[in-house]
Design a protein around this motif. Structure first.
Motif, PDB file in Angstrom:
ATOM      1  N   PRO A 110      45.417  32.049  43.227  1.00  0.00           N
ATOM      2  CA  PRO A 110      46.345  32.455  42.158  1.00  0.00           C
ATOM      3  C   PRO A 110      47.786  32.201  42.585  1.00  0.00           C
ATOM      4  O   PRO A 110      48.087  32.202  43.795  1.00  0.00           O
ATOM      5  CB  PRO A 110      46.060  33.952  42.010  1.00  0.00           C
ATOM      6  N   PRO A 111      48.682  31.983  41.643  1.00  0.00           N
ATOM      7  CA  PRO A 111      50.075  31.677  41.990  1.00  0.00           C
ATOM      8  C   PRO A 111      50.682  32.718  42.927  1.00  0.00           C
ATOM      9  O   PRO A 111      50.640  33.915  42.661  1.00  0.00           O
ATOM     10  CB  PRO A 111      50.774  31.689  40.621  1.00  0.00           C
ATOM     11  N   GLY A 112      51.208  32.252  44.055  1.00  0.00           N
ATOM     12  CA  GLY A 112      51.862  33.126  45.015  1.00  0.00           C
ATOM     13  C   GLY A 112      50.924  34.021  45.809  1.00  0.00           C
ATOM     14  O   GLY A 112      51.398  34.904  46.531  1.00  0.00           O
ATOM     15  N   GLN A 113      49.615  33.795  45.699  1.00  0.00           N
ATOM     16  CA  GLN A 113      48.671  34.662  46.392  1.00  0.00           C
ATOM     17  C   GLN A 113      47.820  33.874  47.402  1.00  0.00           C
ATOM     18  O   GLN A 113      48.070  32.696  47.642  1.00  0.00           O
ATOM     19  CB  GLN A 113      47.768  35.356  45.366  1.00  0.00           C
ATOM     20  N   GLY A 114      46.846  34.555  47.968  1.00  0.00           N
ATOM     21  CA  GLY A 114      46.019  33.956  48.999  1.00  0.00           C
ATOM     22  C   GLY A 114      44.812  33.216  48.444  1.00  0.00           C
ATOM     23  O   GLY A 114      44.669  33.006  47.243  1.00  0.00           O
ATOM     24  N   LEU A 115      43.926  32.851  49.351  1.00  0.00           N
ATOM     25  CA  LEU A 115      42.769  32.025  49.030  1.00  0.00           C
ATOM     26  C   LEU A 115      41.533  32.879  48.760  1.00  0.00           C
ATOM     27  O   LEU A 115      41.320  33.902  49.408  1.00  0.00           O
ATOM     28  CB  LEU A 115      42.476  31.077  50.200  1.00  0.00           C
ATOM     29  N   GLU A 116      40.726  32.447  47.814  1.00  0.00           N
ATOM     30  CA  GLU A 116      39.476  33.142  47.489  1.00  0.00           C
ATOM     31  C   GLU A 116      38.357  32.120  47.359  1.00  0.00           C
ATOM     32  O   GLU A 116      38.432  31.206  46.536  1.00  0.00           O
ATOM     33  CB  GLU A 116      39.597  33.930  46.182  1.00  0.00           C
ATOM     34  N   TRP A 117      37.302  32.265  48.167  1.00  0.00           N
ATOM     35  CA  TRP A 117      36.120  31.424  48.024  1.00  0.00           C
ATOM     36  C   TRP A 117      35.379  31.820  46.754  1.00  0.00           C
ATOM     37  O   TRP A 117      35.141  32.999  46.512  1.00  0.00           O
ATOM     38  CB  TRP A 117      35.203  31.574  49.234  1.00  0.00           C
ATOM     39  N   ILE A 118      35.028  30.805  45.942  1.00  0.00           N
ATOM     40  CA  ILE A 118      34.316  31.056  44.693  1.00  0.00           C
ATOM     41  C   ILE A 118      32.820  30.832  44.895  1.00  0.00           C
ATOM     42  O   ILE A 118      31.995  31.666  44.531  1.00  0.00           O
ATOM     43  CB  ILE A 118      34.832  30.119  43.587  1.00  0.00           C
ATOM     44  N   GLY A 119      32.465  29.684  45.422  1.00  0.00           N
ATOM     45  CA  GLY A 119      31.058  29.371  45.612  1.00  0.00           C
ATOM     46  C   GLY A 119      30.887  28.000  46.230  1.00  0.00           C
ATOM     47  O   GLY A 119      31.830  27.214  46.296  1.00  0.00           O
ATOM     48  N   SER A 120      29.681  27.714  46.674  1.00  0.00           N
ATOM     49  CA  SER A 120      29.359  26.429  47.297  1.00  0.00           C
ATOM     50  C   SER A 120      27.942  26.020  46.933  1.00  0.00           C
ATOM     51  O   SER A 120      27.131  26.869  46.527  1.00  0.00           O
ATOM     52  CB  SER A 120      29.479  26.506  48.825  1.00  0.00           C
ATOM     53  N   VAL A 121      27.675  24.723  47.067  1.00  0.00           N
ATOM     54  CA  VAL A 121      26.344  24.185  46.822  1.00  0.00           C
ATOM     55  C   VAL A 121      25.889  23.450  48.078  1.00  0.00           C
ATOM     56  O   VAL A 121      26.646  22.651  48.637  1.00  0.00           O
ATOM     57  CB  VAL A 121      26.355  23.214  45.620  1.00  0.00           C
ATOM     58  N   ASN A 122      24.677  23.731  48.519  1.00  0.00           N
ATOM     59  CA  ASN A 122      24.090  23.049  49.674  1.00  0.00           C
ATOM     60  C   ASN A 122      22.692  22.583  49.309  1.00  0.00           C
ATOM     61  O   ASN A 122      21.874  23.402  48.871  1.00  0.00           O
ATOM     62  CB  ASN A 122      24.047  23.979  50.881  1.00  0.00           C
ATOM     63  N   SER A 123      22.459  21.302  49.430  1.00  0.00           N
ATOM     64  CA  SER A 123      21.167  20.708  49.060  1.00  0.00           C
ATOM     65  C   SER A 123      20.752  21.126  47.656  1.00  0.00           C
ATOM     66  O   SER A 123      19.570  21.411  47.399  1.00  0.00           O
ATOM     67  CB  SER A 123      20.095  21.092  50.084  1.00  0.00           C
ATOM     68  N   GLY A 124      21.732  21.186  46.773  1.00  0.00           N
ATOM     69  CA  GLY A 124      21.463  21.525  45.375  1.00  0.00           C
ATOM     70  C   GLY A 124      21.343  23.002  45.089  1.00  0.00           C
ATOM     71  O   GLY A 124      21.283  23.423  43.929  1.00  0.00           O
ATOM     72  N   ARG A 125      21.339  23.842  46.131  1.00  0.00           N
ATOM     73  CA  ARG A 125      21.216  25.290  45.922  1.00  0.00           C
ATOM     74  C   ARG A 125      22.605  25.918  45.885  1.00  0.00           C
ATOM     75  O   ARG A 125      23.402  25.712  46.785  1.00  0.00           O
ATOM     76  CB  ARG A 125      20.391  25.913  47.032  1.00  0.00           C
ATOM     77  N   PRO A 126      22.901  26.720  44.852  1.00  0.00           N
ATOM     78  CA  PRO A 126      24.225  27.335  44.747  1.00  0.00           C
ATOM     79  C   PRO A 126      24.328  28.661  45.490  1.00  0.00           C
ATOM     80  O   PRO A 126      23.361  29.439  45.556  1.00  0.00           O
ATOM     81  CB  PRO A 126      24.377  27.538  43.234  1.00  0.00           C
ATOM     82  N   TYR A 127      25.499  28.911  46.021  1.00  0.00           N
ATOM     83  CA  TYR A 127      25.832  30.182  46.663  1.00  0.00           C
ATOM     84  C   TYR A 127      27.175  30.612  46.080  1.00  0.00           C
ATOM     85  O   TYR A 127      28.132  29.834  46.105  1.00  0.00           O
ATOM     86  CB  TYR A 127      25.943  30.021  48.175  1.00  0.00           C
ATOM     87  N   ALA A 128      27.270  31.840  45.578  1.00  0.00           N
ATOM     88  CA  ALA A 128      28.508  32.283  44.934  1.00  0.00           C
ATOM     89  C   ALA A 128      28.975  33.602  45.520  1.00  0.00           C
ATOM     90  O   ALA A 128      28.172  34.423  45.973  1.00  0.00           O
ATOM     91  CB  ALA A 128      28.300  32.426  43.429  1.00  0.00           C
ATOM     92  N   THR A 129      30.288  33.811  45.467  1.00  0.00           N
ATOM     93  CA  THR A 129      30.822  35.082  45.919  1.00  0.00           C
ATOM     94  C   THR A 129      30.300  36.200  45.027  1.00  0.00           C
ATOM     95  O   THR A 129      30.199  36.037  43.808  1.00  0.00           O
ATOM     96  CB  THR A 129      32.354  35.049  45.926  1.00  0.00           C
ATOM     97  N   PRO A 130      29.931  37.338  45.585  1.00  0.00           N
ATOM     98  CA  PRO A 130      29.301  38.399  44.786  1.00  0.00           C
ATOM     99  C   PRO A 130      30.134  38.835  43.583  1.00  0.00           C
ATOM    100  O   PRO A 130      29.574  39.129  42.527  1.00  0.00           O
ATOM    101  CB  PRO A 130      29.124  39.530  45.802  1.00  0.00           C
ATOM    102  N   SER A 131      31.450  38.855  43.716  1.00  0.00           N
ATOM    103  CA  SER A 131      32.284  39.369  42.634  1.00  0.00           C
ATOM    104  C   SER A 131      32.285  38.474  41.400  1.00  0.00           C
ATOM    105  O   SER A 131      32.625  38.926  40.305  1.00  0.00           O
ATOM    106  CB  SER A 131      33.721  39.563  43.131  1.00  0.00           C
ATOM    107  N   LEU A 132      31.922  37.219  41.538  1.00  0.00           N
ATOM    108  CA  LEU A 132      31.929  36.286  40.411  1.00  0.00           C
ATOM    109  C   LEU A 132      30.546  35.785  40.046  1.00  0.00           C
ATOM    110  O   LEU A 132      30.395  34.967  39.132  1.00  0.00           O
ATOM    111  CB  LEU A 132      32.831  35.085  40.731  1.00  0.00           C
ATOM    112  N   ARG A 133      29.533  36.293  40.741  1.00  0.00           N
ATOM    113  CA  ARG A 133      28.196  35.696  40.634  1.00  0.00           C
ATOM    114  C   ARG A 133      27.670  35.645  39.208  1.00  0.00           C
ATOM    115  O   ARG A 133      26.996  34.706  38.821  1.00  0.00           O
ATOM    116  CB  ARG A 133      27.233  36.458  41.542  1.00  0.00           C
ATOM    117  N   GLY A 134      27.955  36.604  38.389  1.00  0.00           N
ATOM    118  CA  GLY A 134      27.426  36.617  37.037  1.00  0.00           C
ATOM    119  C   GLY A 134      28.142  35.685  36.071  1.00  0.00           C
ATOM    120  O   GLY A 134      27.684  35.471  34.947  1.00  0.00           O
ATOM    121  N   ARG A 135      29.261  35.108  36.501  1.00  0.00           N
ATOM    122  CA  ARG A 135      30.077  34.278  35.606  1.00  0.00           C
ATOM    123  C   ARG A 135      30.071  32.814  36.009  1.00  0.00           C
ATOM    124  O   ARG A 135      30.670  31.994  35.320  1.00  0.00           O
ATOM    125  CB  ARG A 135      31.517  34.790  35.621  1.00  0.00           C
ATOM    126  N   ILE A 136      29.435  32.486  37.111  1.00  0.00           N
ATOM    127  CA  ILE A 136      29.561  31.142  37.683  1.00  0.00           C
ATOM    128  C   ILE A 136      28.292  30.337  37.525  1.00  0.00           C
ATOM    129  O   ILE A 136      27.181  30.866  37.662  1.00  0.00           O
ATOM    130  CB  ILE A 136      29.905  31.259  39.179  1.00  0.00           C
TER     131      ILE A 136
END
Lengths: 118, 105
Positions: free
Chosen positions: A40-66
């Motif tokens: 976000p503007p003027g703020q720090g970094l936040e991991w959202i999610g990643s994909v490995n071998s086609g399998r998704p991994y998402a941060t718990p706080s956004l998991r239902g929206r991603i």
């Protein structure tokens, strides 16, 4: 190299959709994961999610929206974030990390600013 | 969620001086800790992974140390290109970043 693409403006309650084009590596390689980090503007970094071998991994706080996907024919991966609000306004980076034990990001795209506003 | 706390928030140093940045994890992360440097308008650049391994092309003046919950990034002799924001990231349990330390003149 990684390059993000997608709309710079999204309306509230709509879905934010971004694509990352990968060159120089195969997105199907099991040695790497492909992820999204936002700032976000003027703020720090936040991991959202990643994909490995086609399998998704998402941060718990956004998991239902991603939703994340991979298009092997285009060597691209994508992010969909639904029900956006102004708090989702950020620079979105795509980045490469290692396998499942090495989640640090060694190659980053330049980032793309997405603004959520009516 | 593991919370990463960086200190200080701002570090004012002169070129040629030594800079020491700290990062504390709310629970142990072994050595699954990375450091990044970010300049305004740019993407972060990986400096250190595994708490102490320099990434490809990173100068030897950058040294990472620590394990468990306490970590340190030391820049032995600050160069003009080293100013900016520094972030730590744990990747032992999902991933979380610290809030950053700004290194300025």
């Amino acid at each position: 190299q990684l390059q993000e693409s997608g709309p710079g403006l999204v309306r509230p309650s709509q879905t934010l959709s971004l694509t990352c084009s990968v060159s120089g590596d195969s997105i199907t390689s099991s040695h790497y994961s492909w992820g999204w980090v936002r700032q976000p503007p003027g703020q720090g970094l936040e991991w959202i999610g990643s994909v490995n071998s086609g399998r998704p991994y998402a941060t718990p706080s956004l998991r239902g929206r991603i939703a994340m996907s991979v298009d092997t024919s285009k060597n691209q991966f994508s992010l969909n974030l639904n029900s956006v609000t102004a708090t989702d306004t950020a620079v979105y980076f795509c980045a490469r990390s290692g396998g499942l034990a090495d989640w640090y990001f060694d190659i980053w795209g330049r980032g793309t600013l997405v603004t959520v506003s009516s | 969620e593991i919370v990463m706390t960086q200190s200080p928030a701002t570090l004012s140093v002169s070129p040629g001086e030594r800079a020491t940045l700290s990062c504390r994890a709310s629970q142990g992360v072994a050595t699954n800790l990375a450091w990044y440097h970010q300049k305004p308008g740019q993407a972060p650049r990986l400096l250190i992974y595994g708490a102490s391994t320099r990434a490809t092309g990173v100068p030897a003046r950058f040294t990472g140390s620590g394990s468990g919950t306490e970590f340190t990034l030391t820049i032995s002799s600050l160069q003009s290109e080293d100013f900016g924001l520094y972030y730590c990231q744990q990747y032992n349990n999902w991933q979380t970043f610290g809030q950053g330390t700004k290194v300025d003149i």
